[in-house]
Design a protein around this motif. Structure first.
Motif, PDB file in Angstrom:
ATOM      1  N   UNK A  43      -0.137   1.757   4.371  1.00 13.98           N
ATOM      2  CA  UNK A  43      -1.308   1.038   3.869  1.00 13.98           C
ATOM      3  C   UNK A  43      -1.277  -0.432   4.268  1.00 13.98           C
ATOM      4  N   UNK A  44      -2.454  -0.972   4.529  1.00 17.75           N
ATOM      5  CA  UNK A  44      -2.589  -2.388   4.856  1.00 17.75           C
ATOM      6  C   UNK A  44      -3.829  -2.944   4.153  1.00 17.75           C
ATOM      7  N   UNK A  87      -2.176  -7.729   5.318  1.00 16.38           N
ATOM      8  CA  UNK A  87      -0.952  -7.782   4.503  1.00 16.38           C
ATOM      9  C   UNK A  87      -0.376  -6.378   4.427  1.00 16.38           C
ATOM     10  N   UNK A  88       0.904  -6.243   4.719  1.00 14.87           N
ATOM     11  CA  UNK A  88       1.560  -4.939   4.705  1.00 14.87           C
ATOM     12  C   UNK A  88       2.821  -5.026   3.854  1.00 14.87           C
ATOM     13  N   UNK A  96       3.517 -10.717  -2.039  1.00 19.98           N
ATOM     14  CA  UNK A  96       4.554  -9.839  -1.523  1.00 19.98           C
ATOM     15  C   UNK A  96       4.247  -9.338  -0.127  1.00 19.98           C
ATOM     16  N   UNK A  97       5.174  -8.565   0.407  1.00 20.37           N
ATOM     17  CA  UNK A  97       4.986  -8.019   1.738  1.00 20.37           C
ATOM     18  C   UNK A  97       4.950  -9.090   2.802  1.00 20.37           C
ATOM     19  N   UNK A 131       9.080   0.131   3.086  1.00 16.31           N
ATOM     20  CA  UNK A 131       7.752  -0.224   2.581  1.00 16.31           C
ATOM     21  C   UNK A 131       6.701  -0.381   3.676  1.00 16.31           C
ATOM     22  N   UNK A 132       7.103  -0.279   4.920  1.00 17.45           N
ATOM     23  CA  UNK A 132       6.161  -0.388   6.043  1.00 17.45           C
ATOM     24  C   UNK A 132       6.482   0.724   7.033  1.00 17.45           C
ATOM     25  N   UNK A 133       5.486   1.553   7.343  1.00 20.71           N
ATOM     26  CA  UNK A 133       5.694   2.636   8.295  1.00 20.71           C
ATOM     27  C   UNK A 133       4.371   3.202   8.761  1.00 20.71           C
TER      28      UNK A 133
END
Length: 266
Positions: A43-44, A87-88, A96-97, A131-133
């Motif tokens: 998600x972004x 933002x990711x 955050x992120x 948390x990022x993929x």
């Protein structure tokens, strides 16, 4: 001693207040619930002039899909990339992120009036982790057959009633903006049923059914529509009338655009 009629009236008033509270929107995304950190790492939050406007979906370390209308200035001409960022890596759209720059926007050449509502954002290199993929793209083959799918047989890909899931930062049921990402469950509608219910039976879209007063809302466009295998099936596009109306929500069918996505992701 209290008058029994007064006691009864008071009891009915309290019961009425309880029922009214239960019937009042509870600050969720039209029937959704909070997302856990890292649950939807693809998600972004797509940001225009530093404010969240839409959702997006990571498909590689340099490419994010979103709805074309989110990044369109006029038609297929995109807004200035200097006004965009994403933002990711966080479920909080405000904190955050990591915020990364957008270097290029490619809007589908046939986009217009919410049809072919898909765009590719080229971004600075993303570091993948918990948390990022990236989300898996659909296959061009019929599952388990090894044969190429017929692009016109869209109901074979997602038969009517297929469970799908969406997470985004759209408006909550009380009309406020959600700082925390919300998720909700949907079921697909066949092309013929979508045509019957909403007059919108296009091959390039996926229609999503849900109860009234649930569904996508402003700020959710561009969010991933995934199946039970966590494969990307659609990108949320728009809803008919007010959010949570009796009509189905509409998403762009990703499988319809696989060749275009690949050609613009090199």
């Amino acid at each position: 001693m209290a008058d029994p009629r007064t006691t009864l009236a008071l009891g009915l008033l309290i019961l009425g207040l309880i029922l009214a509270a239960e019937a009042t929107p509870q600050g969720r995304i039209l029937g959704g619930e909070d997302v856990e950190q890292g649950e939807y790492p693809w998600s972004a939050s797509v940001r225009y002039n530093k404010a969240h406007v839409c959702s997006g979906c990571i498909i590689s370390q340099t490419r994010i899909l979103t709805a074309a209308h989110c990044v369109s200035d006029v038609g297929i001409t995109p807004v200035d990339v200097n006004t965009l960022a994403v933002r990711v890596g966080t479920i909080n759209q405000y904190a955050g992120g990591t915020i990364v720059n957008v270097n290029k926007v490619t809007i589908h050449p046939s986009y217009g009036n919410f049809l072919h509502d898909i765009a590719i954002l080229e971004v600075n290199f993303l570091t993948f982790g918990d948390r990022v993929g990236a989300i898996a793209l659909p296959s061009t083959e019929v599952e388990g057959s090894g044969e190429e799918a017929n692009p016109e047989d869209v109901d074979a890909e997602l038969p009517n009633g297929t469970p799908v899931y969406v997470a985004g930062w759209g408006e909550l049921s009380d009309g406020t903006a959600s700082y925390k990402q919300q998720k909700a469950n949907f079921n697909t509608l066949s092309r013929s049923l979508c045509e019957w219910q909403a007059g919108y039976g296009y091959e390039s879209v996926v229609c999503l059914s849900r109860a009234e007063n649930e569904g996508i809302c402003r700020g959710d466009a561009g969010a991933a529509v995934i199946d039970d295998q966590k494969v990307l099936r659609g990108l949320t596009s728009f809803n008919f009338g007010p959010c949570g109306s009796k009509y189905p929500d509409v998403a762009t069918r990703v499988s319809y655009y696989l060749a275009w996505i690949e050609a613009n992701s090199q």
